[in-house]
Design an enzyme around this catalytic site. Structure first.
Site, PDB file in Angstrom:
ATOM      1  N   GLU A  56       8.415  49.127  29.421  1.00 53.59           N
ATOM      2  CA  GLU A  56       7.446  48.030  29.330  1.00 53.59           C
ATOM      3  C   GLU A  56       6.421  48.307  28.230  1.00 53.59           C
ATOM      4  O   GLU A  56       6.141  49.455  27.888  1.00 53.59           O
ATOM      5  CB  GLU A  56       6.759  47.825  30.690  1.00 53.59           C
ATOM      6  CG  GLU A  56       7.726  47.257  31.720  1.00 53.59           C
ATOM      7  CD  GLU A  56       7.069  46.994  33.072  1.00 53.59           C
ATOM      8  OE1 GLU A  56       5.884  47.360  33.263  1.00 53.59           O
ATOM      9  OE2 GLU A  56       7.755  46.430  33.939  1.00 53.59           O
ATOM     10  N   HIS A  63      15.975  27.884  10.777  1.00 52.51           N
ATOM     11  CA  HIS A  63      17.380  27.506  10.591  1.00 52.51           C
ATOM     12  C   HIS A  63      17.501  26.031  10.242  1.00 52.51           C
ATOM     13  O   HIS A  63      18.203  25.641   9.313  1.00 52.51           O
ATOM     14  CB  HIS A  63      18.151  27.854  11.864  1.00 52.51           C
ATOM     15  CG  HIS A  63      19.608  27.668  11.744  1.00 52.51           C
ATOM     16  ND1 HIS A  63      20.342  26.990  12.660  1.00 52.51           N
ATOM     17  CD2 HIS A  63      20.479  28.057  10.792  1.00 52.51           C
ATOM     18  CE1 HIS A  63      21.606  26.976  12.291  1.00 52.51           C
ATOM     19  NE2 HIS A  63      21.720  27.620  11.160  1.00 52.51           N
ATOM     20  N   ASP A 106      28.350  26.308   4.129  1.00 50.16           N
ATOM     21  CA  ASP A 106      28.666  25.414   5.251  1.00 50.16           C
ATOM     22  C   ASP A 106      27.783  24.172   5.165  1.00 50.16           C
ATOM     23  O   ASP A 106      26.917  24.079   4.290  1.00 50.16           O
ATOM     24  CB  ASP A 106      28.515  26.120   6.618  1.00 50.16           C
ATOM     25  CG  ASP A 106      27.125  26.708   6.836  1.00 50.16           C
ATOM     26  OD1 ASP A 106      26.178  26.280   6.143  1.00 50.16           O
ATOM     27  OD2 ASP A 106      26.986  27.594   7.691  1.00 50.16           O
ATOM     28  N   LYS A 154      33.256  25.112   6.925  1.00 53.78           N
ATOM     29  CA  LYS A 154      33.342  26.222   7.901  1.00 53.78           C
ATOM     30  C   LYS A 154      33.509  25.677   9.309  1.00 53.78           C
ATOM     31  O   LYS A 154      32.951  24.648   9.639  1.00 53.78           O
ATOM     32  CB  LYS A 154      32.048  27.049   7.808  1.00 53.78           C
ATOM     33  CG  LYS A 154      31.936  28.173   8.811  1.00 53.78           C
ATOM     34  CD  LYS A 154      30.728  29.055   8.512  1.00 53.78           C
ATOM     35  CE  LYS A 154      29.528  28.729   9.349  1.00 53.78           C
ATOM     36  NZ  LYS A 154      28.391  29.604   9.109  1.00 53.78           N
ATOM     37  N   THR A 187      26.734  38.521  10.801  1.00 57.13           N
ATOM     38  CA  THR A 187      27.870  39.456  10.819  1.00 57.13           C
ATOM     39  C   THR A 187      28.577  39.521   9.457  1.00 57.13           C
ATOM     40  O   THR A 187      29.535  40.262   9.291  1.00 57.13           O
ATOM     41  CB  THR A 187      28.917  39.011  11.860  1.00 57.13           C
ATOM     42  OG1 THR A 187      29.409  37.718  11.457  1.00 57.13           O
ATOM     43  CG2 THR A 187      28.336  38.905  13.255  1.00 57.13           C
ATOM     44  N   THR A 228      30.731  34.597   7.574  1.00 57.45           N
ATOM     45  CA  THR A 228      30.689  33.396   6.727  1.00 57.45           C
ATOM     46  C   THR A 228      30.834  33.805   5.266  1.00 57.45           C
ATOM     47  O   THR A 228      31.680  33.280   4.536  1.00 57.45           O
ATOM     48  CB  THR A 228      29.342  32.660   6.923  1.00 57.45           C
ATOM     49  OG1 THR A 228      29.199  32.325   8.296  1.00 57.45           O
ATOM     50  CG2 THR A 228      29.255  31.404   6.059  1.00 57.45           C
TER      51      THR A 228
HETATM   52  C1  R5P Z   1      24.639  29.428  10.318  1.00 54.93           C
HETATM   53  O1  R5P Z   1      24.540  28.272  10.554  1.00 54.93           O
HETATM   54  C2  R5P Z   1      23.775  30.152   9.324  1.00 54.93           C
HETATM   55  O2  R5P Z   1      23.254  29.319   8.356  1.00 54.93           O
HETATM   56  C3  R5P Z   1      24.560  31.287   8.691  1.00 54.93           C
HETATM   57  O3  R5P Z   1      25.622  30.747   7.920  1.00 54.93           O
HETATM   58  C4  R5P Z   1      25.107  32.195   9.731  1.00 54.93           C
HETATM   59  O4  R5P Z   1      24.115  32.605  10.626  1.00 54.93           O
HETATM   60  C5  R5P Z   1      25.775  33.393   9.134  1.00 54.93           C
HETATM   61  O5  R5P Z   1      26.342  34.126  10.176  1.00 54.93           O
HETATM   62  P1  R5P Z   1      27.492  35.189   9.912  1.00 54.93           P
HETATM   63  O6  R5P Z   1      26.977  36.104   8.827  1.00 54.93           O
HETATM   64  O7  R5P Z   1      27.646  35.895  11.232  1.00 54.93           O
HETATM   65  O8  R5P Z   1      28.715  34.445   9.536  1.00 54.93           O
END
Ligand code: R5P
Length: 311
Positions: free
Chosen positions: A49, A140, A179, A202, A233, A236
């Protein structure tokens, strides 16, 4: 001269407190303002905590609590709330949460009934802790600001990233939006750099797995810049890079604001055919993840300017 003294006295009315998630950035912001970080004890009890004790006089001051909601997000969030609460008890004029990376920033819409809307939950918790304002960066979706029941200012990393790209003096290059969500910001970059914009399509079958279906546009023989709001990660990015390489592009550069870089990200970046990965310091990147192709730009001056202008 009078104006200079006036600005200085206004700076003296401000106190910067930093949580533990990104003290490097907090120190840089304070330095830009000619201040040092306020004294505060932050520790965890043996059960995990959080304990906070602010050792500064905050009466009639405006307090800026700097904390990124990076991993471990839940811990860093509670730490920020506890600092805000402790600051409130010392009768400041105002409390401003400075959140370079907003926790749960992607959870701002529900895809199916029963899912948590965690972005809103975080906003409600900050409201309950009685912040007067939030200064954040590159959410975002910009419309997610509607969840904030307090004053808000959303900064953009755009000016510092664009400056870095201009330094590269690239010729014959295209911008690739990885995307649909990244389209508005990619358009802005393409317009500013006066280059064509190409779209990637995507889809995700499950969380944390990105499938790049196709890329539409003329890219063969060109240098490419891909811009996104975050890299998590790296699925994308590496998906787009693989497709682009099949399409015979030349050098690939990538830029984003928030370098989450979780799970397999660093290994994927190491292997990917990318010249440079430009990120910012909204998240404190551990030393072991600082591989040579990553270039970190600091957002300190943008936050310092916003704090300076804040009334
Ligand atoms: C998603 O909508 C965001 O704009 C990024 O494209 C996303 O968070 C990238 O995630 P990752 O690197 O895991 O593909």
């Amino acid at each position: 001269m009078a104006k200079k003294i006036d600005i200085q006295s206004k700076i003296q009315d401000k106190v910067i407190l930093s949580g533990t998630s990104n003290r490097g950035l907090a120190k840089k912001i304070a330095k830009e303002l000619g201040l040092s970080l306020g004294k505060m004890e932050v520790k965890q009890f043996s059960d995990g905590e959080t304990y906070i004790n602010i050792e500064e006089s905050l009466a009639d001051k405006t307090v800026y609590v700097i904390q990124s909601g990076s991993n471990p997000a839940n811990h860093n969030l509670v730490e920020m709330l506890a600092i805000v609460q402790a600051a409130r008890s010392l009768q400041p004029k105002r409390v401003v949460a400075v959140v370079p990376f907003y926790p749960y920033r992607r959870m701002e819409k529900v895809m199916k009934p029963g899912e948590s809307l965690t972005f809103e939950l975080v906003a409600d918790l900050l409201h309950a802790a009685k912040i007067d304002k939030i200064i954040c960066m590159d959410l975002h979706k910009h419309r997610s600001k509607r969840f904030f029941k307090f004053q808000r200012k959303e900064l953009r990393a755009f000016p510092i990233i664009i400056e870095r790209m201009r330094q590269k003096k690239l010729h014959n290059f295209v911008m690739v939006a990885p995307d649909k969500g990244s389209m508005p910001e990619s358009k802005r970059y393409a317009r500013e750099l006066n280059v064509p914009l190409v779209k990637a399509f995507k889809t995700r079958k499950k969380h944390d797995e990105a499938i790049i279906k196709r890329i539409v546009g003329d890219v063969a023989g060109k240098d490419v810049i891909i811009v996104d709001d975050e890299i998590n990660t790296a699925g994308t990015l590496t998906g787009v890079v693989d497709k682009l390489k099949e399409m015979k592009v030349r050098n690939i550069y990538f830029a984003c604001t928030h370098a989450v870089l979780s799970g397999p990200a660093i290994e994927r970046l190491q292997k990917a055919k990318i010249r440079e990965v430009i990120i910012t310091d909204t998240i404190d990147l551990p030393m072991e993840k600082r591989i040579p192709k990553i270039k970190i730009l600091t957002t300190a001056s943008l936050f310092a300017e916003a704090i300076k202008e804040d009334r």
